[in-house]
Structure formats: structure tokens, C-alpha cells
Design a protein around this motif. Sequence first.
Motif, PDB file in Angstrom:
ATOM      1  N   SER A 130       0.820  -1.212   0.000  1.00 50.66           N
ATOM      2  CA  SER A 130       0.000   0.000   0.000  1.00 50.66           C
ATOM      3  C   SER A 130       0.853   1.260   0.000  1.00 50.66           C
ATOM      4  CB  SER A 130      -1.010   0.003   1.153  1.00 50.66           C
ATOM      5  OG  SER A 130      -0.410  -0.379   2.342  1.00 50.66           O
ATOM      6  N   GLU A 180      -3.698   2.854  -6.854  1.00 53.14           N
ATOM      7  CA  GLU A 180      -4.861   2.061  -7.247  1.00 53.14           C
ATOM      8  C   GLU A 180      -4.857   1.631  -8.706  1.00 53.14           C
ATOM      9  OE1 GLU A 180      -7.360   5.409  -6.191  1.00 53.14           O
ATOM     10  OE2 GLU A 180      -8.327   5.214  -8.130  1.00 53.14           O
ATOM     11  N   THR A 205      -7.536  -2.591   5.546  1.00 48.79           N
ATOM     12  CA  THR A 205      -6.755  -1.358   5.530  1.00 48.79           C
ATOM     13  C   THR A 205      -6.161  -1.115   4.156  1.00 48.79           C
ATOM     14  OG1 THR A 205      -6.188  -1.815   7.802  1.00 48.79           O
ATOM     15  CG2 THR A 205      -4.951  -0.089   6.716  1.00 48.79           C
ATOM     16  N   ASN A 222      -7.067   1.871   1.478  1.00 51.92           N
ATOM     17  CA  ASN A 222      -6.092   2.856   1.038  1.00 51.92           C
ATOM     18  C   ASN A 222      -5.902   2.900  -0.464  1.00 51.92           C
ATOM     19  OD1 ASN A 222      -4.756   4.451   3.176  1.00 51.92           O
ATOM     20  ND2 ASN A 222      -4.556   2.437   4.110  1.00 51.92           N
ATOM     21  N   ILE A 223      -5.846   1.742  -1.084  1.00 46.64           N
ATOM     22  CA  ILE A 223      -5.527   1.766  -2.509  1.00 46.64           C
ATOM     23  C   ILE A 223      -6.511   0.945  -3.338  1.00 46.64           C
ATOM     24  CG2 ILE A 223      -3.068   2.278  -2.301  1.00 46.64           C
ATOM     25  CD1 ILE A 223      -2.586  -0.728  -2.574  1.00 46.64           C
ATOM     26  N   LYS A 235     -15.394  -1.382  11.893  1.00 46.62           N
ATOM     27  CA  LYS A 235     -14.998   0.003  11.658  1.00 46.62           C
ATOM     28  C   LYS A 235     -14.192   0.099  10.370  1.00 46.62           C
ATOM     29  CE  LYS A 235     -11.972   1.703  14.616  1.00 46.62           C
ATOM     30  NZ  LYS A 235     -11.532   1.992  15.974  1.00 46.62           N
ATOM     31  N   LYS A 236     -13.221  -0.814  10.263  1.00 45.97           N
ATOM     32  CA  LYS A 236     -12.391  -0.790   9.067  1.00 45.97           C
ATOM     33  C   LYS A 236     -13.218  -1.145   7.836  1.00 45.97           C
ATOM     34  CE  LYS A 236      -8.021  -1.820  11.347  1.00 45.97           C
ATOM     35  NZ  LYS A 236      -7.260  -0.601  11.140  1.00 45.97           N
ATOM     36  N   LEU A 274     -15.043   1.939   6.599  1.00 51.33           N
ATOM     37  CA  LEU A 274     -14.185   2.889   5.888  1.00 51.33           C
ATOM     38  C   LEU A 274     -13.764   2.353   4.535  1.00 51.33           C
ATOM     39  CD1 LEU A 274     -12.047   4.134   8.860  1.00 51.33           C
ATOM     40  CD2 LEU A 274     -13.795   5.381   7.615  1.00 51.33           C
ATOM     41  N   ARG A 314     -14.550   4.001   0.848  1.00 50.70           N
ATOM     42  CA  ARG A 314     -13.600   4.281  -0.212  1.00 50.70           C
ATOM     43  C   ARG A 314     -14.069   3.658  -1.532  1.00 50.70           C
ATOM     44  NH1 ARG A 314      -7.939   5.493  -1.966  1.00 50.70           N
ATOM     45  NH2 ARG A 314      -7.786   4.210  -3.821  1.00 50.70           N
ATOM     46  N   ARG A 334     -17.032   5.662  -2.889  1.00 50.44           N
ATOM     47  CA  ARG A 334     -16.670   6.985  -3.409  1.00 50.44           C
ATOM     48  C   ARG A 334     -16.016   6.890  -4.767  1.00 50.44           C
ATOM     49  NH1 ARG A 334     -13.754   9.918   1.557  1.00 50.44           N
ATOM     50  NH2 ARG A 334     -15.545  11.007   2.452  1.00 50.44           N
ATOM     51  N   LYS A 335     -15.110   5.893  -4.879  1.00 44.25           N
ATOM     52  CA  LYS A 335     -14.361   5.800  -6.130  1.00 44.25           C
ATOM     53  C   LYS A 335     -15.244   5.269  -7.248  1.00 44.25           C
ATOM     54  CE  LYS A 335     -10.126   6.838  -4.767  1.00 44.25           C
ATOM     55  NZ  LYS A 335      -9.126   7.672  -5.388  1.00 44.25           N
ATOM     56  N   TRP A 362     -15.983  15.071  15.866  1.00 44.14           N
ATOM     57  CA  TRP A 362     -16.017  14.637  14.460  1.00 44.14           C
ATOM     58  C   TRP A 362     -17.331  13.945  14.126  1.00 44.14           C
ATOM     59  CZ3 TRP A 362     -11.541  14.232  17.437  1.00 44.14           C
ATOM     60  CH2 TRP A 362     -10.528  15.137  17.063  1.00 44.14           C
ATOM     61  N   LYS A 407     -20.038  15.098  11.366  1.00 42.95           N
ATOM     62  CA  LYS A 407     -20.483  14.214  10.285  1.00 42.95           C
ATOM     63  C   LYS A 407     -21.984  14.019  10.307  1.00 42.95           C
ATOM     64  CE  LYS A 407     -16.263  11.839   9.590  1.00 42.95           C
ATOM     65  NZ  LYS A 407     -15.371  10.875  10.156  1.00 42.95           N
ATOM     66  N   ALA A 455     -15.453  15.157  -2.968  1.00 40.65           N
ATOM     67  CA  ALA A 455     -15.838  13.746  -2.883  1.00 40.65           C
ATOM     68  C   ALA A 455     -17.349  13.611  -2.838  1.00 40.65           C
ATOM     69  CB  ALA A 455     -15.222  13.110  -1.650  1.00 40.65           C
ATOM     70  N   GLU A 456     -17.987  14.425  -2.009  1.00 35.25           N
ATOM     71  CA  GLU A 456     -19.439  14.415  -1.964  1.00 35.25           C
ATOM     72  C   GLU A 456     -19.937  15.693  -2.612  1.00 35.25           C
ATOM     73  OE1 GLU A 456     -18.067  13.406   1.271  1.00 35.25           O
ATOM     74  OE2 GLU A 456     -18.383  11.369   0.569  1.00 35.25           O
ATOM     75  N   MET A 458     -13.380  14.981   1.837  1.00 36.65           N
ATOM     76  CA  MET A 458     -12.492  13.842   1.788  1.00 36.65           C
ATOM     77  C   MET A 458     -11.047  14.327   1.778  1.00 36.65           C
ATOM     78  SD  MET A 458     -12.115  11.190  -1.342  1.00 36.65           S
ATOM     79  CE  MET A 458     -10.558  10.394  -1.600  1.00 36.65           C
ATOM     80  N   ARG A 472      -7.474  14.453   0.557  1.00 37.28           N
ATOM     81  CA  ARG A 472      -6.798  14.075  -0.688  1.00 37.28           C
ATOM     82  C   ARG A 472      -5.394  13.576  -0.411  1.00 37.28           C
ATOM     83  NH1 ARG A 472     -10.678  14.450  -4.914  1.00 37.28           N
ATOM     84  NH2 ARG A 472     -12.371  15.008  -3.561  1.00 37.28           N
ATOM     85  N   LYS A 488       1.170  10.924   2.548  1.00 40.68           N
ATOM     86  CA  LYS A 488       0.200   9.876   2.245  1.00 40.68           C
ATOM     87  C   LYS A 488      -0.802  10.444   1.253  1.00 40.68           C
ATOM     88  CE  LYS A 488      -2.274   6.351   2.238  1.00 40.68           C
ATOM     89  NZ  LYS A 488      -1.768   5.176   1.515  1.00 40.68           N
ATOM     90  N   ASP A 529     -11.487  18.768   0.537  1.00 38.90           N
ATOM     91  CA  ASP A 529     -12.436  19.445  -0.357  1.00 38.90           C
ATOM     92  C   ASP A 529     -12.790  20.813   0.196  1.00 38.90           C
ATOM     93  OD1 ASP A 529     -12.445  17.141  -1.713  1.00 38.90           O
ATOM     94  OD2 ASP A 529     -14.377  16.426  -0.976  1.00 38.90           O
ATOM     95  N   GLU A 585      -6.502   6.542   9.165  1.00 41.68           N
ATOM     96  CA  GLU A 585      -7.846   6.211   8.713  1.00 41.68           C
ATOM     97  C   GLU A 585      -8.878   6.574   9.767  1.00 41.68           C
ATOM     98  OE1 GLU A 585      -8.663   1.591   9.698  1.00 41.68           O
ATOM     99  OE2 GLU A 585      -7.651   2.138   7.857  1.00 41.68           O
TER     100      GLU A 585
END
Lengths: 963, 122
Positions: free
Chosen positions: A38, A43, A72, A76-77, A105-106, A109, A113, A116-117, A194, A198, A558-559, B1, B3, B18, B72, B119
Motif C-alpha cells: 500500500s 490504485e 486497511t 487505502n488503494i 470500523k475498518k 471505511l 472508499r 466513493r471511487k 467529528w 459528520k 468527494a461528496e 475527503m 486528498r 500519504k 475538499d 484512517e
Amino acid sequence: MLYIFMLGYDVDFGHMEAVSLISAPKYPEKQVGYIVTSCLLNENHDFLRLAINTVRNDIIGRNETFQCLALTMVGNIGGRDFAESLAPDVQKLLISSSCRPLVRKKAALCLLRLFRKNPDVVNVDGWVDRMAQLLDERDLGVLTSSMSLLVALVSNNHEAYWSCLPKCVKTLERLARNQDIPQEYTYYGIPSPWLQVKTMRALQYFPTIEDPNTRRSLFEVLQRILMGTDVVKNVNKNNASHAVLFEALALVMHLDAEKEMMSQCVALLGKFIAVREPNIRYLGLENMTRMLLVTDVQDIIKRHQAQIITSLKDPDISIRRRALDLLYGMCDITNAKDIVEELLQYLSTAEFAMREELSLKAAILAEKFAPDLSWYVDVILQLIDKAGDFVSDDIWFRVVQFVTNNEDLQPYAAAKAREYLDKPAIHETMVKVSAYLLGEFGHLLARRPGCSPKELFSIIHEKLPTVLSSTIPILLSTYAKILMHTQPPDPELQNQIWGIFNKYESCIDAEIQQRAVEYHALSRKGASLMDILAEMPKFPERQSALIKKAEDTEVDTAEQSAIKLRAQQQMSSALVVTDQRPANGTPSGIQLSLVKVPSMSINEDQNMAEQGLSHENGILSKVDPQTPSADLLGDLLGPLAIEGPPGTDVQSQQNIVSGLENVPNTVEAAAIVPVEEQTNSVQPIGSIAERFHALCLKDSGVLYEDPYIQIGIKAEWRAHQGRVVLFLGNKNTSPLVSVHAIILPPSHLKIELSLVPDTIPPRAQVQCPLEVVNLRPSRDVAVLDFSYKFGNNMVNAKLRLPAVLNKFLHPISVSGDEFFPQWRSLSGPPLKLQEVVRGVRPMPLLDMANLFNSFRLMVSPGLDPNPNNLVASTTYYSESTRPMLCLIRIETDPADRTQLRMTVASGDPTLTFELKEFIKEQLVSIPTALRSPMAATPAPPIPQPTSPAAALTDPGAMLAGLL
Amino acid sequence: MIRFILLQNRQGKTRLAKYYVPLEDSEKHKVEYEVHRLVVNRDPKFTNFVEFRTHKVIYRRYAGLFFSLCVDITDNELAYLECIHLFVEILDHFFSNVCELDLVFNFHKAIIERMGELEKLE
């Protein structure tokens, strides 16, 4: 390898090794494999494909540490391939009850990802319930991650996730009341800021909150945040609490909160933009700008104008930028002069990074809000003077367009241009503008001192040696124009100019050379020069290229931004109309026709509509039908008069007219009316006629739709009674007021409309039940006269209600034994009518049978021996008649599909007639566009008898004999 | 997000990076150079937010080290600013009183640490 990589060397040679380490069975090797992969690969790397299988095995395996490592890395990728093959497994992990929170949790996330992609690859259908479940999670880590996921999902499709809304509010309450938050999730005493941020972000994607309880508890929480946030010494605590506060402010803006709360927010922001703490001031300015987009608080914000202008001079460029944005957003016709002057003043001291944006914005504001056009010209010329390098061509093109299109402005602009030419050093752009303006309009100044053609020429010609070759063509045109305007010709000037043309005839630049040669030749032609070099025609009006440019600055997030989504919903309708802006105050060709056609039908007045109605009513009593073609005409005119939304078009015309009357100089006014103010007329979405015809065949659907409202309809029909529910849905985030609905029922229908509320709240749907009773047979149609007000727009629509004859039919199948005695007993007019119909829309017999079935006329196949004929039966219900059996026979001519013979029989003369006419209308007049909805109706296909069976020949013969 | 995340010293050396978006190496160098130029000359009294291309950089300075997050423009700035601090506190915990040299010499630990923690920020 990582070390080598960090030092900047290529480690391609080890990629393969790293990837293959992932499949090692032991933890240390696997871990190194995952980490190095990673770090080194991104990607899009091909090697990652090799790992997909191993990663998948780790994810679905039982070993938690392996699951974590794999999640993880994917988080990440993970690219498209991963999303395709792993998303379902990750989804399973996220909701599995046997996993530890750490893994879930992981998983959340990781899924975030992947989604989103590649939102198109990750299948989230049916995830609404799962998300709602996840939001009940007690573990704050999982909850935070799930909330991130929810934000992404909701921003993509908020409608689906309604059920998550109350849960978000609950979460917020739990945090705000600081109930059962484990110590490790509080940050400087604040329960996970946070997660709070959110959650409020997710809530912003829901347009409104309908449930009053949820709404109340949310507002309580927000109120507490707004009031309870104080400035404290500790920077971190301060930041965290203000992060929550600003998010709460953003949410309040979205909720259309009560006035009181709104002004509380504006007051807070007003306080923030005056503090010294730069971050808070920055955010205050930023949020004020956002607030402008959402609500009507301009006036309150304007009070802070002085403060905002101070921020424009702040040493920090970030703050200056925000201040500029805010000033740009809050500018309107009342403060435009001040703001633009402020911007111009600032322009001379601003650093280069901002000048271009600054000049663009000043130019747009000057154009949008100019109190008079001469001021606009002043501003642009000053702009060019002060920051010529940063004034794009678009800006000066625009000023030329304006001057050309406004005759009153021309002398003024020319005089101004002349003044600037006196300055010792002027920017190249200024040379271009002044040369162009003086060439076109210099002759208007002829009597003023220093403005004779000769003087104009010499002062422009002075600049020639200093300009670039791109400006020379403009100067040459100017010379040619000056020459043309000099009457009687001045031989000295002529020779001078010819000399210049001569010189440039051998110029290496093709553009310059061509102009020089052509002008030279033309100028020797004498009188015809006048025609060729006449003043430029007016430019067609178009949207300012500048505004487009300012709007085009893309952001990449992203959003999708919640504010943007909202603005789009409100603007999408407006954009359609902007294209039809009137040019110079006179409607352009397109608009002319758009406006004129309905107005003609209005001139002939509603009596057209009435005629249409009475015309049809007339037929009712007369027995003799008209020829099909006349009927066709009546049908085409009928809907036209009723359905073209005359109200709206008249309205739009009035708007244009009133817009012109507001300002004394109509031409000027129209040319600079800001785009937003022009978007007044409302066009229905989709054809009303088509919607009506579709609804004649089915019982629920959309009756009418425009950018603000959608009217749906749902009907149930039982015998001669019907219950129709109208669904009035407000599509907007502001209420629709003055809603009126009146039903104009024809004499044969008794219709009772329950009370229609005067106001439809934002994003709400109102149901209005209607009771319909059918008294006697008739083809007349009830009309719904519907009107509402949106902003200053009065929208009126007259809609036909699909309570038509065929709704009171009930299909009944009859056997030959029942059919023939009936058929025989109804002998001759007026109970049995026969007519040859011509001009029928040609269609295969099968289609015709389907059409009949969809009108609830049951086709009985095989009753008639002739395969080209159709026999149908139905029962008709009305209050005055008993359930009445109706029989229909259609004989088609295979050689000529456009004509057929139709025989209709029933026990009631009016019914027979009406039904015959009704069927005839359907056969001749339905536009072909309607075929697809017809095909969609669930009419069972009727198999056509290929060869009449022997048993059926008998009744067929009987039938033939009877006829 | 988010970047990307950059840890840079005052000279512009990148100590930790990163990227959450796929960038070519050359592009990464350019980004790091630009971000450094953008943040290094800013007065401590300025805001912690700077516009960077179509995004926003949220940065915070700890001694000679700049922590920069690129997010963003619609994201909540202060929340990310505190993310940076949270991250620093975690590093502090891990290395017990962290300094730039810790990140240089123990880069492998830092990487492992980062894998776990970043993360969480997101």
C-alpha cells in the motif's frame, strides 16, 4: 525497499515480491507485504490484480488481524477491480454480528472508499435498512465510520435514506447531551466533535424534516449548540467546539428554520467576522457567503458591509478571498456602486494572484447591477486602466457589445475612450477598446474640440508603434472607418491613411496584410465604401461570457455539496428560460413565436375553450354525427384551447412588458436585466395532452408537472361512481401559496372536490380526494382549473380530468348464445347505430383489439367468423340508466385500413350514440406518440383465429344475416 | 475527503506523505513543492486554511514541522484542523515526546503508526 523508495530511487524490481508476500501464511510476512504494497503501489497499478484473490480470502477468512490488514489496504488503494470483486464481502463484514467493532470500523471505511471511487460498481440497493441498523450502533468507532459512509450514500441519493434521518437526530442528541460517551471518545471534554460534524453533514442532505417530533428535538440540539458555544482559552477545545458550531450553522441554513433562529445565526456570524482570531473570521465570512445562497438574509448581511470591506484589506490572502466572495455574493442593485468602487480601489493594491479574479468579478457586478450604463462603461474602462493585464478579452468584448447595442451610450463611450487616449501610457487593451469605439462612434463626437477625424486619427496612430501585431488589425479597421466617416473626404488624411495601408500590404502577418489590402482597395471605391464599412449591426443578445466563466470554475469534491444540490434543484427550471432572453428589449424570433401563439388563442379568448366545450355539448343532443374530419378538427382544437397553459404564457409576456416599463429606457433595461430576474415563466414538463391520454387508459399517474409542482392522480372506479385522489406535490424548498383548484364539471358528472389548502409546504404532498358520480352518458370532460403562486409567479393550468366515458364501463365477456339474442333485439336506430368511419389511423387488427381492451371494451375473439372483424361487449354504468349492456362490431377492410364500418348497440339511444362517437374519436384522433403507453397497458393479447372453426360458422352466419 | 497528508519541515523536505488519490511521482513532487511554498511563508497570525488549486489545504505548524491536509473546499475546516492535532497527540504518545528526528529515524514505525491512525481521522 521502503528506505530505498524514500530516498527517491526506483524500486520497481521489488513490487512483485511485495505483492506475493501478501499471500504468505504467517503474520509478519503478510503484514510487511500489505504495508509495502500500500505504500508503493497506487490504485491503478496492474500488479494489484494479482493480489485480489488473496485479499478476498483474508477478508472472508476468520482471522481478525488478517481481515484488518486486508481491509486497511483496500481502504487505502482499492480501485475498480477491488470494488467489483470485494464490495459484497466487505458489506457482509460490516453488518456481521460476530465481528469485533475494530473489524467493522475498518469495513465501513473500506466500503466508503470503494463507494466513493466507484459508486456505479458498489451495489447499495437495499442498504437503507442496513444503514439504519448501523446507526443504532453503540460503539462510537463503528458509528463514526458508518456516519462517514452514510454521508457518501446520502449525498448520492437522499430520497432513499429517509429512514436514517431520525436516527441521525438521535445520535446527535446522544452526543449533545453527553450521554454514555466513553472517555476515550471525548476530545478536550467535547463528545466526539467529528461524529457530531459528520452527523450534521448527513442531515444537510435531507431537504426537510417532516416529522414534527424529530424536527423539534433537532432544533433543541441546534439551539443548544448555537447558544452554548463559548470562546475558551484552550485553542484545541476552541477549534473543536467551533467546528461543531459552524456545522450547526450550516445545518440551520438548510432547514428553513424559523426567522428567529435564522437571525440568531446571522448575528453570530456578524460577531465572528469582527473577531481577531483569523480562523473564526475566515469561517464567518465563508459561512455568510453560503448563507446568501440559501436564504433571504441579504438585508441583515448588508449591515456588515463595512466590516467585510475591512477584511478585504486583511494581510492574509485566504481572508481576502473570502471577503471578495462574500462581497460578490451580497452585491445587488442598491450597493453595487459602493462595492464595485471598493473593488476598483483595492485592485490597484491587490497582489497579482487575485487581480484576475477581482477584475472578472468587478466586471460581472458592474454589468449585472449597473444603475445606468454609462457607469458600467466607466467601471470597465477604469478596470482596464488599472489592471489591463488581468482584464481578459471577454471583458472588453462585452463592453463593445453593450455600446454597439445601445445607441444612447455611444457618444458617451466614445468621449470616454478619447479621454483615456490622452493619458501618456495606456494599456494595450485600452488601445484596442478605444480604437474600436472611436472607429465606430468617433464621428458622433465630430463637433467636440479635439475630436475631428484628423485629430482622432493622429492620436490613435501615435499608439501604433507601441502595440503588438494582434492589435494592429483593429487599428487598421479604425482607420478605414475614420476615412469612411470623413465627409467630404479630406485628401491629406486620405493620403496619410492610404500610406499606412500601403505599408502594411506587405506585412508578414496574414491578418494585417489582408486587412490592409482590402481596406486600401475598398477605400478607393468611393460611395460603396459607405455600405461596406457601415456601422456594425447590433449583436445578438447572449448570456454574458463572463458570468459563464465565473460559474464554470469547477470544484472537485468527494461528496456533492449540499448547497449546490439545493441550488440546482431551484435553478434547473430557470436555466431553460434564460436562453430565450429578449435581445435588446425586443423578443427574439424564437420567443416571439412562443409568446405569440398562445396569445392569439387568448385573443380569441376562452370562448375558444368554451366553444370547444359547447361544441361537444352540441353534438350530444344532435343525433346526426359530423364527418370524421370535422370531428378530428374539433378534437385538435379542443385540447389546444384548454391545454396550452395560457395562464403561464400570458404571465411571461406580462413579465417582459412590466420589466420594460419599470425603467424609463426600455432598451437599456432589457439589456442588463440580471439573468435571475428573467426566469419567470413556468413551462410544464412533458405534454399535458399525452399525460391525459395515458391516464384515460390507466388509473394512476402524473396529470401535470412543472418545475414547481407535480400533480399526480389515483382513481378507483366502481360502477357509476369513482373516487379520485389528486396528489399535489410541491417540488421546492419554499412553499407554494395561493393554491386554488376549481373543477368545472360537465352536466353529466357530479364532482365534489374536498377542500384544497391554500398553501403547500415545501417538499410536501397534499392529497385532495374527489368524488365522482356519473349521471348519464356523455363524452364531455371535466376540467380542473388549477393555479398557484410561486414567488411572484402566478401559474395557471387548465387540465382535463381523466374521468371519461370509458371509466364507467365494465368489461363483460359474452358467449355467442348471449350475444346474438341481444344483438337481434336491438334493431335499428336509435338503439343500434351504424357508421362507416374513414380516416382511421391504420393499425393491425391485433393492436385494435388491444386498444379496445384497454378501453374496457371486451373483445370476444372468434365470435365473428370473418377474421377481419371484431366483436366487443361491455357494461355501462350511470345513475340514470341501469347497468347497460353495450355491443360493438367493427368490420375492417383488409385492403384499406383507413376505413371501417362500426356498429354499436345498447339499450339507450344516448348511450349508443355517445359510445359510438367515443370509439370513433379514439380510432381517428389519438396521436401516434401515444402508442407506447398503449402498448404498456396490460391488455392480454388476443389471439386471432387463423381459420374459423366449423362450430363458429353458424353464429357467424347468423350475425351476417342480422346485419 | 482528505486528498493527501504531508509532513514537511521548513526547508521543504517531506518527512511523511500519504496520498489518497493516485498521483504520478512527478506530480507528487510538484504538489509537495507547491504546498510547501504556500504554507511556509504564512504569518502565524494568519488563518490555517489556504486555497490550493481546486481544494483547500489545512495546515498546522508544530515547531519546524508543517502538517498539511488537503481536503475538499466544502469540508469542515476546523474539524480537520483538530484532526491534525489529534494525530500529533497520537504520535506524541507513540514516540513519547515526538520530534522531527523520530520521524526520520523511525520511519518504519511512523509508517505503521500512520496506517492505523490516519484512517481514524478520515
